[in-house]
Design an enzyme around this catalytic site. Sequence first.
Site, short mmCIF file in Angstrom:
data_model
loop_
_atom_site.label_atom_id
_atom_site.label_comp_id
_atom_site.label_asym_id
_atom_site.label_seq_id
_atom_site.Cartn_x
_atom_site.Cartn_y
_atom_site.Cartn_z
N ARG A 171 -1.45 4.18 -4.37
CA ARG A 171 -2.21 3.23 -4.98
C ARG A 171 -2.81 2.14 -4.10
O ARG A 171 -3.80 1.67 -4.15
CB ARG A 171 -1.12 2.31 -5.81
CG ARG A 171 -0.58 2.94 -6.88
CD ARG A 171 0.39 2.27 -7.70
NE ARG A 171 0.46 0.99 -8.13
CZ ARG A 171 -0.17 0.74 -9.28
NH1 ARG A 171 -0.44 1.80 -10.18
NH2 ARG A 171 -0.54 -0.54 -9.58
N ARG A 175 -6.84 0.54 5.60
CA ARG A 175 -8.01 0.35 5.94
C ARG A 175 -8.08 -0.03 7.48
O ARG A 175 -7.52 -0.84 8.01
CB ARG A 175 -8.96 -0.54 5.22
CG ARG A 175 -9.25 -0.33 3.65
CD ARG A 175 -10.24 -1.07 3.22
NE ARG A 175 -10.19 -1.16 1.75
CZ ARG A 175 -9.63 -2.02 0.89
NH1 ARG A 175 -9.05 -3.05 1.62
NH2 ARG A 175 -9.50 -1.89 -0.47
N ARG A 248 12.31 0.00 -14.66
CA ARG A 248 12.42 -0.97 -13.94
C ARG A 248 12.17 -2.33 -14.79
O ARG A 248 11.11 -2.05 -15.40
CB ARG A 248 11.76 -1.15 -12.65
CG ARG A 248 12.16 -0.14 -11.46
CD ARG A 248 13.62 -0.53 -11.22
NE ARG A 248 13.77 -1.47 -10.22
CZ ARG A 248 15.05 -2.15 -10.05
NH1 ARG A 248 15.95 -1.76 -10.88
NH2 ARG A 248 15.04 -2.97 -9.35
N ARG A 279 7.79 -11.11 -4.63
CA ARG A 279 6.67 -12.01 -4.38
C ARG A 279 6.80 -13.55 -5.17
O ARG A 279 7.51 -13.54 -6.16
CB ARG A 279 5.27 -11.44 -4.86
CG ARG A 279 5.46 -10.97 -6.32
CD ARG A 279 3.90 -9.85 -6.63
NE ARG A 279 4.12 -9.23 -7.92
CZ ARG A 279 3.48 -8.33 -8.16
NH1 ARG A 279 2.61 -7.88 -7.36
NH2 ARG A 279 3.59 -7.56 -9.42
N GLU A 300 9.22 -13.41 -8.44
CA GLU A 300 9.56 -12.35 -9.43
C GLU A 300 10.65 -11.48 -8.89
O GLU A 300 10.60 -10.87 -7.50
CB GLU A 300 8.18 -11.29 -9.20
CG GLU A 300 7.76 -10.64 -10.53
CD GLU A 300 6.38 -10.11 -10.20
OE1 GLU A 300 5.51 -10.73 -10.38
OE2 GLU A 300 6.27 -8.82 -10.23
N TYR A 349 2.71 5.00 -14.77
CA TYR A 349 2.56 3.78 -14.02
C TYR A 349 0.89 3.32 -14.16
O TYR A 349 0.15 3.52 -13.25
CB TYR A 349 3.05 3.96 -12.63
CG TYR A 349 3.09 2.86 -11.81
CD1 TYR A 349 2.65 1.49 -12.29
CD2 TYR A 349 3.34 2.83 -10.31
CE1 TYR A 349 2.68 0.47 -11.54
CE2 TYR A 349 3.54 1.79 -9.66
CZ TYR A 349 3.24 0.86 -10.08
OH TYR A 349 3.44 -0.42 -9.29
N ASP A 351 -2.37 1.47 -14.88
CA ASP A 351 -3.29 0.07 -14.74
C ASP A 351 -3.72 -0.14 -16.09
O ASP A 351 -3.92 0.99 -16.71
CB ASP A 351 -4.17 -0.01 -13.44
CG ASP A 351 -3.48 0.07 -12.13
OD1 ASP A 351 -2.22 -0.64 -12.09
OD2 ASP A 351 -3.96 0.60 -11.20
N1 UDP Z 1 4.48 -1.97 -1.77
C1 UDP Z 1 4.87 -2.32 -0.56
N2 UDP Z 1 4.75 -3.49 0.09
C2 UDP Z 1 3.86 -4.74 -0.54
C3 UDP Z 1 3.23 -4.16 -1.83
C4 UDP Z 1 3.49 -3.12 -2.60
O1 UDP Z 1 5.61 -1.60 -0.21
O2 UDP Z 1 3.97 -5.58 -0.10
C5 UDP Z 1 4.55 -0.58 -2.57
C6 UDP Z 1 5.89 -0.64 -3.37
O3 UDP Z 1 6.55 0.53 -3.30
C7 UDP Z 1 5.16 -0.99 -4.72
C8 UDP Z 1 3.86 0.01 -4.42
O4 UDP Z 1 3.56 -0.44 -3.33
O5 UDP Z 1 6.13 -0.51 -5.71
C9 UDP Z 1 2.77 -0.46 -5.49
O6 UDP Z 1 2.29 -1.81 -5.29
P1 UDP Z 1 1.59 -2.59 -6.59
O7 UDP Z 1 1.00 -3.93 -6.02
O8 UDP Z 1 0.38 -1.68 -6.81
O9 UDP Z 1 2.57 -2.64 -7.79
P2 UDP Z 1 2.55 -3.71 -8.96
O10 UDP Z 1 1.19 -4.69 -8.74
O11 UDP Z 1 2.02 -2.59 -10.00
O12 UDP Z 1 3.97 -4.23 -9.21
#
Ligand code: UDP
Length: 368
Positions: A171, A175, A248, A279, A300, A349, A351
């Site tokens: 996802r 870059r 989860r 986070r 979170e 999963y 969006d």
């Molecule tokens: N992820 C990570 N480090 C980060 C942010 C995300 O490894 O700092 C990985 C982690 O496995 C996560 C996935 O990327 O479940 C998808 O992140 P996303 O931000 O899309 O998750 P959401 O916002 O849906 O919780």
Amino acid sequence: MGKRYLIVGSGLFGSVCARELTDAGHSCQVIEKRDHIGGNCYTRKIEEAGCHEHVYGPHIFHTNSTELWNYIRRFTEFNHFSYRPRVNFKGSYYSFPINLMTLNQLWGVVTPEAAKAKLAEVREDIPDPANLEEWCLSQVGRELYETFVRGYTAKQWHHDPKDLPASLIKRLPIRLRYDDNYFNDQYQGIPKEGYTKIFERMLEGIPVEFGVDFLEDRDSWLEKFDHVIYTGSPDSFFGYSEGPLEYRSLRFERELLDTPDFQGVAAVNYTEEQIPYTRIVEHKHFDLSFSKEKTLITKEYPSDWKLGDIEFYPVNTGENQAVFAKYKSLMKEMEGKVVFGGRLGEYRYYDMHQVIAAALKRLKVLLG
Ligand code: UDP
């Protein structure tokens, strides 16, 4: 002749269906287990901090589809927010998702060419990556994997990244440019009046009953209506007959602080495994509103889901997909009577824009 639809759940899937079915001349009744509309998109106004609280975690609307962007803007106006979180790893801050600035901070490389050469050096030679860990090692090597991914992913999913599919991380962009936008989509933003207003407008004129658990009275609801749109979890619908699916959950710790700006950005990801939260979100940054002296932050904490908790994420391991396949055949038997939809109903999963797209697709079939 109009049909009688029961919509179970007032999240995005349910609300889009309720609106479209009503506009097509059907009658809709929405029932909602919680005391508010909007599912996990729900926001509420926090006057002291001059912002909307994303009560169930941050939601950033993004899509590449002009059709979906025009659709959602029938119900609200968006600001120009774009998601650019930072990572805190062992007290140091990094640009994220991985981009040329991140590589500059870690390795001092400056140009795309230099970054490409460095990545070619550190990348592991894994021709056919079988899981999330192997995929990361094959793309960016061990240091980046350990700094940005391993700890966060293990906390988030409570599984070793070796047991998780690479799709979870694909996802995120990687870059070799100085571009830290989390999304590649051409449209992105936060509703200026918060998400809840979208749902109020979608559900205008449609009866919504709160505090009603469909499953307590499943069969009599099924009898009373011609069709049911069910947006809860499929395993709960079938009384867990094929075993529980894994989800989860999240726990949120919120604090209203006496400072105008706590961290200077909407989200900081804490990627070390030892820190129990993934986070810290500072809500006023989503609203681009900085006038108030106070600020609202949320930590979170990922948590194991147990009966009664809100399901936030389906856990897409092979084992869970095998269980879901069994429910899928039960769902097929209900075709014509019950539509299962949304992140929970389809165990995907999704969006937000993908939920709307899925709902509109199903409606096309329903409405012929
Ligand atoms: N992820 C990570 N480090 C980060 C942010 C995300 O490894 O700092 C990985 C982690 O496995 C996560 C996935 O990327 O479940 C998808 O992140 P996303 O931000 O899309 O998750 P959401 O916002 O849906 O919780």
